[in-house]
Write a protein that holds these residues in place. Sequence first.
Motif, mmCIF file in Angstrom:
data_model
loop_
_atom_site.group_PDB
_atom_site.id
_atom_site.type_symbol
_atom_site.label_atom_id
_atom_site.label_comp_id
_atom_site.label_asym_id
_atom_site.label_seq_id
_atom_site.Cartn_x
_atom_site.Cartn_y
_atom_site.Cartn_z
ATOM 1 N N SER A 70 0.813 -1.220 0.000
ATOM 2 C CA SER A 70 0.000 0.000 0.000
ATOM 3 C C SER A 70 0.849 1.274 0.000
ATOM 4 C CB SER A 70 -0.926 -0.008 1.216
ATOM 5 O OG SER A 70 -0.178 -0.250 2.394
ATOM 6 N N SER A 71 2.118 1.169 0.356
ATOM 7 C CA SER A 71 3.034 2.314 0.268
ATOM 8 C C SER A 71 4.462 1.790 0.266
ATOM 9 C CB SER A 71 2.845 3.272 1.459
ATOM 10 O OG SER A 71 3.330 2.686 2.649
ATOM 11 N N GLY A 72 5.377 2.660 -0.063
ATOM 12 C CA GLY A 72 6.793 2.300 0.004
ATOM 13 C C GLY A 72 7.196 2.035 1.450
ATOM 14 N N THR A 73 6.625 2.796 2.362
ATOM 15 C CA THR A 73 6.912 2.623 3.784
ATOM 16 C C THR A 73 6.458 1.247 4.266
ATOM 17 O OG1 THR A 73 6.641 4.996 4.067
ATOM 18 C CG2 THR A 73 6.512 3.660 6.065
ATOM 19 N N ALA A 74 5.251 0.839 3.861
ATOM 20 C CA ALA A 74 4.750 -0.500 4.210
ATOM 21 C C ALA A 74 5.676 -1.570 3.626
ATOM 22 C CB ALA A 74 3.324 -0.680 3.679
ATOM 23 N N MET A 96 20.773 10.366 5.228
ATOM 24 C CA MET A 96 20.432 11.266 4.121
ATOM 25 C C MET A 96 19.283 10.610 3.340
ATOM 26 S SD MET A 96 20.682 14.037 2.485
ATOM 27 C CE MET A 96 21.712 14.838 3.715
ATOM 28 N N THR A 97 18.109 10.603 3.972
ATOM 29 C CA THR A 97 16.942 9.922 3.417
ATOM 30 C C THR A 97 15.694 10.438 4.104
ATOM 31 O OG1 THR A 97 15.969 7.741 2.958
ATOM 32 C CG2 THR A 97 17.083 7.988 5.079
ATOM 33 N N PHE A 98 14.562 9.957 3.616
ATOM 34 C CA PHE A 98 13.275 10.243 4.230
ATOM 35 C C PHE A 98 13.145 9.367 5.487
ATOM 36 C CE2 PHE A 98 8.546 9.518 4.174
ATOM 37 C CZ PHE A 98 8.221 10.786 4.593
ATOM 38 N N THR A 142 20.515 0.265 2.323
ATOM 39 C CA THR A 142 21.152 1.284 1.487
ATOM 40 C C THR A 142 20.063 2.225 0.975
ATOM 41 O OG1 THR A 142 20.865 -0.103 -0.470
ATOM 42 C CG2 THR A 142 22.958 -0.297 0.716
ATOM 43 N N VAL A 143 20.462 3.423 0.598
ATOM 44 C CA VAL A 143 19.522 4.377 -0.008
ATOM 45 C C VAL A 143 20.180 4.875 -1.289
ATOM 46 C CG1 VAL A 143 18.274 6.559 0.267
ATOM 47 C CG2 VAL A 143 18.675 5.101 2.265
ATOM 48 N N ASP A 144 19.559 4.614 -2.412
ATOM 49 C CA ASP A 144 20.128 5.065 -3.691
ATOM 50 C C ASP A 144 19.700 6.516 -3.905
ATOM 51 O OD1 ASP A 144 21.273 2.564 -3.927
ATOM 52 O OD2 ASP A 144 19.601 1.772 -5.114
ATOM 53 N N THR A 190 14.643 -5.150 -2.707
ATOM 54 C CA THR A 190 14.706 -3.762 -3.182
ATOM 55 C C THR A 190 13.320 -3.141 -3.093
ATOM 56 O OG1 THR A 190 16.483 -4.323 -4.699
ATOM 57 C CG2 THR A 190 15.291 -2.287 -5.154
ATOM 58 N N MET A 191 13.252 -1.951 -2.510
ATOM 59 C CA MET A 191 11.967 -1.271 -2.342
ATOM 60 C C MET A 191 11.813 -0.129 -3.351
ATOM 61 S SD MET A 191 10.331 1.663 -1.260
ATOM 62 C CE MET A 191 11.299 2.592 -0.093
ATOM 63 N N PHE A 192 10.654 -0.105 -3.997
ATOM 64 C CA PHE A 192 10.294 1.030 -4.850
ATOM 65 C C PHE A 192 9.057 1.711 -4.276
ATOM 66 C CE2 PHE A 192 12.351 -2.030 -7.774
ATOM 67 C CZ PHE A 192 13.433 -1.245 -8.155
ATOM 68 N N GLU A 204 -0.635 6.342 -3.717
ATOM 69 C CA GLU A 204 0.277 5.779 -2.725
ATOM 70 C C GLU A 204 0.586 4.372 -3.216
ATOM 71 O OE1 GLU A 204 1.513 7.339 -0.140
ATOM 72 O OE2 GLU A 204 0.108 8.998 0.210
ATOM 73 N N GLY A 205 1.738 3.859 -2.883
ATOM 74 C CA GLY A 205 2.041 2.478 -3.283
ATOM 75 C C GLY A 205 3.513 2.196 -3.181
ATOM 76 N N GLY A 206 3.823 0.917 -3.064
ATOM 77 C CA GLY A 206 5.226 0.512 -3.004
ATOM 78 C C GLY A 206 5.374 -0.924 -3.448
#
Length: 400
Positions: A70-74, A96-98, A142-144, A190-192, A204-206
Amino acid sequence: MDKKKELAIFGGTPIRDSYLPYGQQWIDEEDIHAVVNTLKNDFITTGPAIGQFEKAVAEFVGAKYAVAFSSGTAALHGACYAAGVGKGDEVITSAMTFAATSNSILYMGGSPVFADIDPRAYTISPESIKNLLTKNTKAIITVDFTGQPSEYDAIMSLAEEHNLVVIDDAAHALGANYKGEYIGTIADMTMFSFHPVKHITTGEGGMITTNDEALYKKLVDFRSHGIIRDSSKIKEKNKPWYYEMQSLGFNYRMTDLQASLGVSQMKKLPLFLEKRKSYAKNYTSALEHLKEIVTPYQRFESSSSWHLYIIRLKLNKLNGTREEIYKALQAENIGVNVHYIPVYFQPYYQHLGYKKGLCPHTESLYEEVITLPLFPKMTNRDVEDVIAGVKKVISYYAVE
Ligand SMILES: *Cc1c(COP(=O)(O)O)cnc(C)c1O
Protein backbone atom coordinates in the motif's frame (compact mmCIF):
# COMPACT_ATOMS: atom_id res chain seq x y z
CA MET A 1 19.09 50.39 -11.50
CA ASP A 2 19.52 49.14 -7.94
CA LYS A 3 20.87 45.61 -8.30
CA LYS A 4 18.95 44.51 -5.21
CA LYS A 5 15.66 45.29 -6.96
CA GLU A 6 16.29 42.85 -9.79
CA LEU A 7 15.64 39.74 -7.73
CA ALA A 8 11.94 38.94 -7.35
CA ILE A 9 12.41 38.65 -3.60
CA PHE A 10 13.36 42.38 -3.57
CA GLY A 11 10.44 43.37 -5.79
CA GLY A 12 11.85 42.56 -9.24
CA THR A 13 10.06 40.55 -11.92
CA PRO A 14 10.20 36.78 -11.34
CA ILE A 15 11.80 34.55 -13.98
CA ARG A 16 8.45 32.74 -14.31
CA ASP A 17 4.84 33.90 -14.05
CA SER A 18 3.62 30.60 -12.65
CA TYR A 19 5.03 28.44 -9.88
CA LEU A 20 6.99 25.35 -10.95
CA PRO A 21 6.85 22.55 -8.34
CA TYR A 22 9.92 20.37 -7.65
CA GLY A 23 8.12 17.19 -8.64
CA GLN A 24 4.75 16.14 -10.01
CA GLN A 25 3.00 13.12 -11.50
CA TRP A 26 2.23 12.57 -15.19
CA ILE A 27 -1.29 11.19 -15.63
CA ASP A 28 -2.77 10.90 -19.11
CA GLU A 29 -6.06 9.66 -20.62
CA GLU A 30 -4.71 6.11 -20.86
CA ASP A 31 -4.08 6.07 -17.10
CA ILE A 32 -7.57 7.43 -16.38
CA HIS A 33 -9.11 4.84 -18.67
CA ALA A 34 -7.22 2.02 -16.92
CA VAL A 35 -8.51 3.04 -13.49
CA VAL A 36 -12.10 3.61 -14.66
CA ASN A 37 -12.05 0.23 -16.34
CA THR A 38 -11.01 -1.44 -13.09
CA LEU A 39 -13.90 0.28 -11.29
CA LYS A 40 -16.26 -1.53 -13.66
CA ASN A 41 -14.69 -4.94 -12.96
CA ASP A 42 -15.54 -7.42 -10.21
CA PHE A 43 -12.37 -6.79 -8.23
CA ILE A 44 -11.30 -3.40 -6.98
CA THR A 45 -8.86 -4.99 -4.54
CA THR A 46 -7.06 -8.40 -4.32
CA GLY A 47 -7.86 -8.87 -8.01
CA PRO A 48 -5.89 -9.55 -11.19
CA ALA A 49 -4.33 -6.09 -11.58
CA ILE A 50 -2.04 -6.70 -8.58
CA GLY A 51 -0.30 -9.63 -10.27
CA GLN A 52 -0.12 -7.73 -13.56
CA PHE A 53 1.57 -4.78 -11.92
CA GLU A 54 3.97 -6.98 -9.97
CA LYS A 55 4.87 -8.81 -13.17
CA ALA A 56 5.43 -5.55 -15.07
CA VAL A 57 7.87 -4.22 -12.46
CA ALA A 58 9.60 -7.59 -11.93
CA GLU A 59 10.13 -7.98 -15.67
CA PHE A 60 11.41 -4.44 -16.06
CA VAL A 61 14.05 -4.78 -13.34
CA GLY A 62 14.76 -8.44 -14.10
CA ALA A 63 13.64 -9.86 -10.73
CA LYS A 64 11.99 -13.24 -10.13
CA TYR A 65 9.48 -11.95 -7.57
CA ALA A 66 7.67 -8.73 -6.75
CA VAL A 67 5.20 -7.94 -3.96
CA ALA A 68 3.05 -4.80 -4.17
CA PHE A 69 2.28 -2.89 -0.96
CA SER A 70 0.00 0.00 0.00
CA SER A 71 3.03 2.31 0.27
CA GLY A 72 6.79 2.30 0.00
CA THR A 73 6.91 2.62 3.78
CA ALA A 74 4.75 -0.50 4.21
CA ALA A 75 7.06 -2.29 1.76
CA LEU A 76 10.12 -1.32 3.85
CA HIS A 77 8.34 -2.55 6.99
CA GLY A 78 7.71 -5.85 5.17
CA ALA A 79 11.35 -6.07 4.12
CA CYS A 80 12.56 -5.57 7.71
CA TYR A 81 10.10 -8.26 8.84
CA ALA A 82 11.26 -10.69 6.14
CA ALA A 83 14.90 -9.96 7.02
CA GLY A 84 14.09 -11.07 10.57
CA VAL A 85 14.89 -7.72 12.20
CA GLY A 86 13.82 -7.75 15.85
CA LYS A 87 14.60 -6.47 19.32
CA GLY A 88 18.33 -6.12 19.95
CA ASP A 89 19.20 -6.10 16.25
CA GLU A 90 21.13 -3.23 14.73
CA VAL A 91 20.47 -2.16 11.16
CA ILE A 92 22.96 0.16 9.47
CA THR A 93 21.50 2.80 7.17
CA SER A 94 21.97 6.34 5.87
CA ALA A 95 20.51 9.46 7.49
CA MET A 96 20.43 11.27 4.12
CA THR A 97 16.94 9.92 3.42
CA PHE A 98 13.28 10.24 4.23
CA ALA A 99 12.33 9.19 7.78
CA ALA A 100 10.51 6.06 6.51
CA THR A 101 13.82 4.27 5.86
CA SER A 102 14.93 4.07 9.48
CA ASN A 103 11.37 4.10 10.86
CA SER A 104 10.92 0.65 9.28
CA ILE A 105 13.71 -0.64 11.56
CA LEU A 106 12.00 0.86 14.63
CA TYR A 107 8.67 -0.74 13.62
CA MET A 108 10.31 -4.15 14.08
CA GLY A 109 11.94 -3.20 17.40
CA GLY A 110 15.41 -2.91 15.88
CA SER A 111 17.92 -0.09 16.33
CA PRO A 112 18.91 2.13 13.41
CA VAL A 113 22.66 2.79 13.24
CA PHE A 114 23.51 5.72 10.98
CA ALA A 115 26.51 5.40 8.69
CA ASP A 116 27.88 8.51 6.99
CA ILE A 117 27.65 9.20 3.27
CA ASP A 118 30.38 9.34 0.67
CA PRO A 119 31.19 13.09 0.55
CA ARG A 120 31.18 13.17 -3.25
CA ALA A 121 28.36 10.87 -4.37
CA TYR A 122 26.21 11.18 -1.20
CA THR A 123 25.29 7.47 -1.00
CA ILE A 124 26.11 5.39 2.11
CA SER A 125 29.85 4.91 2.60
CA PRO A 126 30.98 1.23 2.70
CA GLU A 127 33.91 2.33 4.89
CA SER A 128 31.53 3.90 7.39
CA ILE A 129 29.35 0.75 7.38
CA LYS A 130 32.43 -1.35 8.09
CA ASN A 131 33.34 0.76 11.13
CA LEU A 132 29.86 0.32 12.62
CA LEU A 133 29.55 -3.47 12.34
CA THR A 134 29.01 -5.27 15.65
CA LYS A 135 27.90 -8.77 16.61
CA ASN A 136 24.33 -7.39 16.74
CA THR A 137 24.32 -6.07 13.16
CA LYS A 138 21.51 -7.84 11.31
CA ALA A 139 21.02 -5.90 8.10
CA ILE A 140 21.99 -2.91 5.99
CA ILE A 141 19.49 -0.59 4.33
CA THR A 142 21.15 1.28 1.49
CA VAL A 143 19.52 4.38 -0.01
CA ASP A 144 20.13 5.06 -3.69
CA PHE A 145 19.90 8.77 -2.96
CA THR A 146 18.73 10.95 -5.89
CA GLY A 147 18.66 7.81 -8.08
CA GLN A 148 22.37 7.09 -7.98
CA PRO A 149 23.10 3.45 -7.02
CA SER A 150 25.10 2.81 -3.85
CA GLU A 151 28.51 1.08 -3.98
CA TYR A 152 27.09 -2.44 -4.18
CA ASP A 153 30.25 -4.45 -4.86
CA ALA A 154 31.74 -3.30 -1.57
CA ILE A 155 28.46 -3.41 0.35
CA MET A 156 27.39 -6.88 -0.82
CA SER A 157 30.79 -8.37 -0.02
CA LEU A 158 30.69 -6.88 3.50
CA ALA A 159 27.19 -8.36 3.88
CA GLU A 160 28.33 -11.77 2.71
CA GLU A 161 31.31 -11.74 5.03
CA HIS A 162 29.17 -10.85 8.06
CA ASN A 163 25.99 -12.71 7.09
CA LEU A 164 23.79 -9.61 6.77
CA VAL A 165 20.62 -9.02 4.80
CA VAL A 166 20.79 -6.06 2.42
CA ILE A 167 17.64 -4.04 1.75
CA ASP A 168 17.85 -1.35 -0.91
CA ASP A 169 15.63 1.70 -0.40
CA ALA A 170 15.35 2.38 -4.12
CA ALA A 171 12.45 4.82 -3.80
CA HIS A 172 14.57 7.11 -6.03
CA ALA A 173 16.08 4.45 -8.24
CA LEU A 174 13.49 2.74 -10.44
CA GLY A 175 15.34 2.45 -13.76
CA ALA A 176 18.80 3.14 -12.33
CA ASN A 177 21.60 0.90 -13.43
CA TYR A 178 24.62 -0.52 -11.60
CA LYS A 179 27.34 -2.15 -13.71
CA GLY A 180 24.88 -3.02 -16.44
CA GLU A 181 22.11 -4.33 -14.17
CA TYR A 182 18.91 -2.57 -13.21
CA ILE A 183 18.48 -1.77 -9.53
CA GLY A 184 16.01 -4.38 -8.24
CA THR A 185 18.01 -7.59 -7.83
CA ILE A 186 21.40 -6.55 -6.45
CA ALA A 187 20.33 -6.30 -2.80
CA ASP A 188 18.39 -9.19 -1.19
CA MET A 189 15.27 -7.03 -1.33
CA THR A 190 14.71 -3.76 -3.18
CA MET A 191 11.97 -1.27 -2.34
CA PHE A 192 10.29 1.03 -4.85
CA SER A 193 7.80 3.79 -4.02
CA PHE A 194 4.96 5.01 -6.21
CA HIS A 195 4.25 8.28 -4.43
CA PRO A 196 3.32 10.98 -7.01
CA VAL A 197 6.80 12.58 -7.04
CA LYS A 198 8.52 9.25 -7.77
CA HIS A 199 9.25 7.75 -11.21
CA ILE A 200 5.81 6.22 -11.65
CA THR A 201 2.79 6.68 -9.41
CA THR A 202 -0.16 4.74 -8.01
CA GLY A 203 -1.19 7.62 -5.69
CA GLU A 204 0.28 5.78 -2.73
CA GLY A 205 2.04 2.48 -3.28
CA GLY A 206 5.23 0.51 -3.00
CA MET A 207 6.85 -2.74 -4.03
CA ILE A 208 9.60 -5.13 -3.03
CA THR A 209 11.47 -7.05 -5.72
CA THR A 210 13.63 -10.05 -4.85
CA ASN A 211 15.11 -13.21 -6.33
CA ASP A 212 14.74 -15.10 -3.04
CA GLU A 213 11.68 -17.34 -2.80
CA ALA A 214 11.71 -17.61 1.00
CA LEU A 215 11.77 -13.81 1.40
CA TYR A 216 9.04 -13.51 -1.22
CA LYS A 217 6.72 -15.83 0.73
CA LYS A 218 7.29 -13.94 3.98
CA LEU A 219 6.49 -10.65 2.24
CA VAL A 220 3.23 -12.03 0.83
CA ASP A 221 2.11 -13.27 4.27
CA PHE A 222 3.09 -10.05 6.02
CA ARG A 223 1.10 -7.95 3.55
CA SER A 224 -2.13 -9.68 4.46
CA HIS A 225 -2.40 -10.26 8.25
CA GLY A 226 0.00 -13.23 8.24
CA ILE A 227 -2.93 -15.31 6.99
CA ILE A 228 -2.23 -18.48 4.98
CA ARG A 229 -4.80 -20.19 2.74
CA ASP A 230 -2.54 -22.71 1.04
CA SER A 231 -4.05 -26.08 2.12
CA SER A 232 -0.66 -27.79 2.12
CA LYS A 233 0.49 -25.47 4.91
CA ILE A 234 -2.52 -25.55 7.24
CA LYS A 235 -3.89 -28.16 9.61
CA GLU A 236 -7.52 -28.47 8.59
CA LYS A 237 -7.41 -30.01 5.12
CA ASN A 238 -11.10 -30.74 4.61
CA LYS A 239 -12.65 -27.41 5.42
CA PRO A 240 -12.65 -25.29 2.26
CA TRP A 241 -13.32 -22.07 4.20
CA TYR A 242 -10.43 -22.59 6.56
CA TYR A 243 -7.48 -20.25 6.82
CA GLU A 244 -4.76 -19.85 9.37
CA MET A 245 -3.07 -16.80 10.79
CA GLN A 246 0.43 -18.03 11.45
CA SER A 247 2.29 -14.77 12.02
CA LEU A 248 1.40 -11.18 12.91
CA GLY A 249 0.96 -9.38 9.63
CA PHE A 250 -0.76 -6.18 8.58
CA ASN A 251 -3.25 -5.10 5.97
CA TYR A 252 -0.72 -3.53 3.64
CA ARG A 253 -2.45 -4.52 0.39
CA MET A 254 -2.53 -2.30 -2.67
CA THR A 255 -5.92 -1.92 -4.40
CA ASP A 256 -6.57 -2.96 -8.00
CA LEU A 257 -7.41 0.66 -8.78
CA GLN A 258 -3.84 1.57 -7.87
CA ALA A 259 -2.29 -1.48 -9.52
CA SER A 260 -4.09 -0.84 -12.82
CA LEU A 261 -2.76 2.72 -12.74
CA GLY A 262 0.68 1.23 -12.07
CA VAL A 263 0.44 -1.08 -15.10
CA SER A 264 -0.48 1.88 -17.28
CA GLN A 265 2.31 4.04 -15.79
CA MET A 266 4.92 1.30 -16.39
CA LYS A 267 4.32 1.63 -20.14
CA LYS A 268 5.55 5.21 -19.90
CA LEU A 269 8.53 4.52 -17.62
CA PRO A 270 11.08 4.50 -20.49
CA LEU A 271 9.80 7.90 -21.61
CA PHE A 272 9.82 9.23 -18.04
CA LEU A 273 13.41 8.09 -17.55
CA GLU A 274 14.53 9.57 -20.84
CA LYS A 275 13.04 12.96 -19.93
CA ARG A 276 14.56 12.99 -16.44
CA LYS A 277 17.98 12.06 -17.81
CA SER A 278 17.90 14.64 -20.54
CA TYR A 279 16.79 17.45 -18.20
CA ALA A 280 19.48 16.49 -15.68
CA LYS A 281 22.04 16.64 -18.47
CA ASN A 282 20.82 20.09 -19.45
CA TYR A 283 21.15 21.28 -15.86
CA THR A 284 24.67 19.94 -15.55
CA SER A 285 25.94 21.39 -18.79
CA ALA A 286 24.45 24.80 -17.99
CA LEU A 287 25.49 24.94 -14.32
CA GLU A 288 28.69 22.93 -13.87
CA HIS A 289 30.88 25.93 -14.68
CA LEU A 290 29.45 28.13 -11.92
CA LYS A 291 32.18 28.29 -9.29
CA GLU A 292 29.70 28.95 -6.46
CA ILE A 293 27.93 25.59 -6.71
CA VAL A 294 28.70 21.88 -7.16
CA THR A 295 26.61 19.88 -9.63
CA PRO A 296 25.97 16.17 -8.88
CA TYR A 297 28.97 13.87 -9.13
CA GLN A 298 28.15 10.64 -11.01
CA ARG A 299 30.10 7.41 -10.60
CA PHE A 300 31.24 5.98 -13.91
CA GLU A 301 30.08 2.42 -13.18
CA SER A 302 26.43 3.29 -12.66
CA SER A 303 23.73 5.36 -14.27
CA SER A 304 21.28 7.39 -12.21
CA SER A 305 17.52 7.33 -12.70
CA TRP A 306 17.54 11.02 -11.69
CA HIS A 307 14.75 11.24 -9.16
CA LEU A 308 16.33 14.39 -7.71
CA TYR A 309 18.72 16.97 -9.09
CA ILE A 310 20.55 18.64 -6.21
CA ILE A 311 23.05 21.46 -6.29
CA ARG A 312 25.44 22.07 -3.44
CA LEU A 313 26.25 25.64 -2.49
CA LYS A 314 29.85 26.66 -1.84
CA LEU A 315 28.86 29.00 0.96
CA ASN A 316 32.36 30.53 1.23
CA LYS A 317 31.93 31.82 -2.33
CA LEU A 318 28.49 33.28 -1.61
CA ASN A 319 27.37 36.38 0.27
CA GLY A 320 24.05 34.81 1.17
CA THR A 321 22.92 31.93 3.33
CA ARG A 322 21.23 28.80 1.98
CA GLU A 323 17.96 30.11 3.44
CA GLU A 324 18.30 33.41 1.55
CA ILE A 325 19.14 31.67 -1.71
CA TYR A 326 16.29 29.20 -1.24
CA LYS A 327 13.80 32.00 -0.61
CA ALA A 328 15.15 34.02 -3.55
CA LEU A 329 14.63 31.04 -5.88
CA GLN A 330 11.12 30.47 -4.52
CA ALA A 331 10.34 34.14 -5.21
CA GLU A 332 11.43 33.58 -8.83
CA ASN A 333 8.66 30.90 -8.89
CA ILE A 334 11.21 28.08 -9.00
CA GLY A 335 9.90 25.39 -6.63
CA VAL A 336 13.16 24.38 -5.00
CA ASN A 337 13.26 22.00 -2.05
CA VAL A 338 15.79 20.52 0.39
CA HIS A 339 16.57 16.78 0.54
CA TYR A 340 17.05 15.76 3.29
CA ILE A 341 17.11 16.89 6.90
CA PRO A 342 19.29 14.14 8.46
CA VAL A 343 16.80 11.68 9.95
CA TYR A 344 18.33 11.75 13.43
CA PHE A 345 17.81 15.54 13.63
CA GLN A 346 14.09 14.79 14.00
CA PRO A 347 12.78 15.34 17.54
CA TYR A 348 11.63 11.72 17.77
CA TYR A 349 15.14 10.47 17.06
CA GLN A 350 16.70 13.09 19.32
CA HIS A 351 14.48 11.76 22.13
CA LEU A 352 15.76 8.27 21.37
CA GLY A 353 19.23 9.61 22.15
CA TYR A 354 20.80 10.22 18.72
CA LYS A 355 23.13 13.21 18.86
CA LYS A 356 23.95 15.81 16.24
CA GLY A 357 27.48 15.40 14.92
CA LEU A 358 27.02 11.66 14.28
CA CYS A 359 27.52 11.83 10.49
CA PRO A 360 29.59 14.93 9.54
CA HIS A 361 29.37 14.50 5.74
CA THR A 362 25.60 13.98 5.91
CA GLU A 363 25.19 17.06 8.08
CA SER A 364 27.33 19.33 5.93
CA LEU A 365 25.51 18.20 2.78
CA TYR A 366 22.23 19.09 4.48
CA GLU A 367 23.53 22.60 5.26
CA GLU A 368 24.47 23.27 1.63
CA VAL A 369 21.98 21.48 -0.59
CA ILE A 370 19.13 22.76 -2.77
CA THR A 371 16.93 20.49 -4.89
CA LEU A 372 15.93 21.85 -8.30
CA PRO A 373 12.61 20.92 -9.97
CA LEU A 374 12.87 17.70 -11.98
CA PHE A 375 9.96 15.68 -13.35
CA PRO A 376 9.04 14.30 -16.78
CA LYS A 377 6.07 16.60 -17.34
CA MET A 378 8.38 19.64 -17.27
CA THR A 379 9.02 21.27 -20.62
CA ASN A 380 12.35 22.39 -22.07
CA ARG A 381 11.14 25.92 -21.37
CA ASP A 382 10.67 25.05 -17.67
CA VAL A 383 14.21 23.66 -17.57
CA GLU A 384 15.55 26.87 -19.12
CA ASP A 385 13.63 28.92 -16.54
CA VAL A 386 15.22 26.97 -13.71
CA ILE A 387 18.68 27.46 -15.19
CA ALA A 388 18.05 31.18 -15.69
CA GLY A 389 16.67 31.47 -12.14
CA VAL A 390 19.67 29.71 -10.59
CA LYS A 391 22.11 31.86 -12.59
CA LYS A 392 20.24 35.04 -11.66
CA VAL A 393 20.17 34.28 -7.93
CA ILE A 394 23.68 32.81 -7.69
CA SER A 395 25.26 35.70 -9.59
CA TYR A 396 23.51 38.15 -7.28
CA TYR A 397 24.90 36.47 -4.16
CA ALA A 398 28.32 35.59 -5.62
CA VAL A 399 31.33 36.97 -3.76
CA GLU A 400 33.08 39.80 -5.72
C1 LIG B 1 9.34 8.21 -0.95
C2 LIG B 1 10.34 7.57 -0.11
C3 LIG B 1 10.04 6.57 0.83
C4 LIG B 1 8.65 6.21 1.26
O1 LIG B 1 7.80 5.86 0.27
P1 LIG B 1 6.22 6.06 0.43
O2 LIG B 1 5.70 5.36 -0.77
O3 LIG B 1 5.97 7.54 0.42
O4 LIG B 1 5.80 5.43 1.71
C5 LIG B 1 11.09 5.94 1.49
N1 LIG B 1 12.36 6.28 1.26
C6 LIG B 1 12.68 7.25 0.40
C7 LIG B 1 14.13 7.57 0.18
C8 LIG B 1 11.70 7.94 -0.30
O5 LIG B 1 12.04 8.92 -1.14
